[in-house]
Motif scaffolding. Sequence first.
Motif, PDB file in Angstrom:
ATOM      1  N   ILE A  44     -23.611  12.119  10.227  1.00 17.58           N
ATOM      2  CA  ILE A  44     -24.606  13.128   9.858  1.00 17.58           C
ATOM      3  C   ILE A  44     -23.928  14.213   9.030  1.00 17.58           C
ATOM      4  O   ILE A  44     -22.724  14.446   9.162  1.00 17.58           O
ATOM      5  CB  ILE A  44     -25.293  13.768  11.100  1.00 17.58           C
ATOM      6  N   ILE A  45     -24.709  14.829   8.147  1.00 19.20           N
ATOM      7  CA  ILE A  45     -24.211  15.975   7.398  1.00 19.20           C
ATOM      8  C   ILE A  45     -25.206  17.108   7.577  1.00 19.20           C
ATOM      9  O   ILE A  45     -26.412  16.878   7.697  1.00 19.20           O
ATOM     10  CB  ILE A  45     -24.000  15.656   5.899  1.00 19.20           C
TER      11      ILE A  45
ATOM     12  N   CYS B 109     -30.065  21.836  14.643  1.00 22.14           N
ATOM     13  CA  CYS B 109     -29.987  20.885  13.532  1.00 22.14           C
ATOM     14  C   CYS B 109     -29.100  19.690  13.902  1.00 22.14           C
ATOM     15  O   CYS B 109     -29.444  18.539  13.622  1.00 22.14           O
ATOM     16  CB  CYS B 109     -29.449  21.625  12.317  1.00 22.14           C
ATOM     17  N   ILE B 110     -27.975  19.961  14.550  1.00 19.97           N
ATOM     18  CA  ILE B 110     -27.081  18.870  14.970  1.00 19.97           C
ATOM     19  C   ILE B 110     -27.818  17.939  15.934  1.00 19.97           C
ATOM     20  O   ILE B 110     -27.761  16.708  15.805  1.00 19.97           O
ATOM     21  CB  ILE B 110     -25.794  19.427  15.609  1.00 19.97           C
TER      22      ILE B 110
ATOM     23  N   ALA C 193     -29.136  12.430   8.196  1.00 21.60           N
ATOM     24  CA  ALA C 193     -28.427  11.397   8.946  1.00 21.60           C
ATOM     25  C   ALA C 193     -28.388  10.125   8.096  1.00 21.60           C
ATOM     26  O   ALA C 193     -29.332   9.852   7.335  1.00 21.60           O
ATOM     27  CB  ALA C 193     -29.141  11.120  10.267  1.00 21.60           C
ATOM     28  N   ALA C 194     -27.304   9.361   8.217  1.00 21.16           N
ATOM     29  CA  ALA C 194     -27.182   8.123   7.440  1.00 21.16           C
ATOM     30  C   ALA C 194     -28.395   7.214   7.663  1.00 21.16           C
ATOM     31  O   ALA C 194     -28.857   6.533   6.738  1.00 21.16           O
ATOM     32  CB  ALA C 194     -25.880   7.399   7.802  1.00 21.16           C
TER      33      ALA C 194
ATOM     34  N   LEU D 182     -20.853  23.191   4.482  1.00 19.98           N
ATOM     35  CA  LEU D 182     -21.149  21.799   4.802  1.00 19.98           C
ATOM     36  C   LEU D 182     -20.368  21.342   6.026  1.00 19.98           C
ATOM     37  O   LEU D 182     -19.167  21.580   6.134  1.00 19.98           O
ATOM     38  CB  LEU D 182     -20.781  20.910   3.612  1.00 19.98           C
ATOM     39  N   LYS D 183     -21.075  20.686   6.949  1.00 26.17           N
ATOM     40  CA  LYS D 183     -20.430  20.070   8.106  1.00 26.17           C
ATOM     41  C   LYS D 183     -20.694  18.570   8.041  1.00 26.17           C
ATOM     42  O   LYS D 183     -21.824  18.138   7.898  1.00 26.17           O
ATOM     43  CB  LYS D 183     -21.007  20.629   9.402  1.00 26.17           C
ATOM     44  N   VAL D 184     -19.619  17.811   8.117  1.00 31.86           N
ATOM     45  CA  VAL D 184     -19.713  16.351   8.150  1.00 31.86           C
ATOM     46  C   VAL D 184     -19.271  15.906   9.538  1.00 31.86           C
ATOM     47  O   VAL D 184     -18.168  16.232   9.974  1.00 31.86           O
ATOM     48  CB  VAL D 184     -18.805  15.714   7.076  1.00 31.86           C
ATOM     49  N   LEU D 185     -20.135  15.210  10.246  1.00 29.41           N
ATOM     50  CA  LEU D 185     -19.815  14.757  11.595  1.00 29.41           C
ATOM     51  C   LEU D 185     -19.952  13.240  11.660  1.00 29.41           C
ATOM     52  O   LEU D 185     -21.042  12.694  11.463  1.00 29.41           O
ATOM     53  CB  LEU D 185     -20.731  15.419  12.632  1.00 29.41           C
TER      54      LEU D 185
END
Length: 167
Positions: free
Chosen positions: A59-60, A130-131, A48-49, A70-73
Amino acid sequence: MALLPILRYPDPRLHVVAEPINVVNGEIRRLIRDMLETMYAAPGVGLAATQVGVHKRLIIIDVSEMHDDLKVLINPSIQERSGHATVEEGCLSVPGVFEKVARAERITVRALNVDGCTFDLEAEGLLAVCIQHEMDHLEGKVFVEYLSRLKQQRILARIRKQQRQAM
Ligand code: NI
């Protein structure tokens, strides 16, 4: 690209609530690139940033073995949650600590992607956990804060001992 220093619990900056990202511009995309290099180098499955001292809602995550999913949210929000999953979690901000936390088993999360477009992601199992873990960081919450007071005290005592030994 650059490796970013990861804040270590109990750094008070880990308890700052992150602000929404209004525009996904070049600055944000550079932050994303630096964060993914930092996450893969650590290595970790999520970042997380907040953990790199940037209080923006980003978050990634990549739970794949090959580092190819890779998921970038950006500005993630949970739309639906169901079931119960209790998985042993770890965190790059609390190295060496692995503890079980109760989470939803399935979630639907809405977020912006790197192009600033809204998308919905249905996730279950490890990805869903994880999310939720990374989204907690955006609220200033670290996973060890779900544990009993006794366990938290033990973890803090161990961290302080490690810090003394490192001096
Ligand atoms: Ni974490």
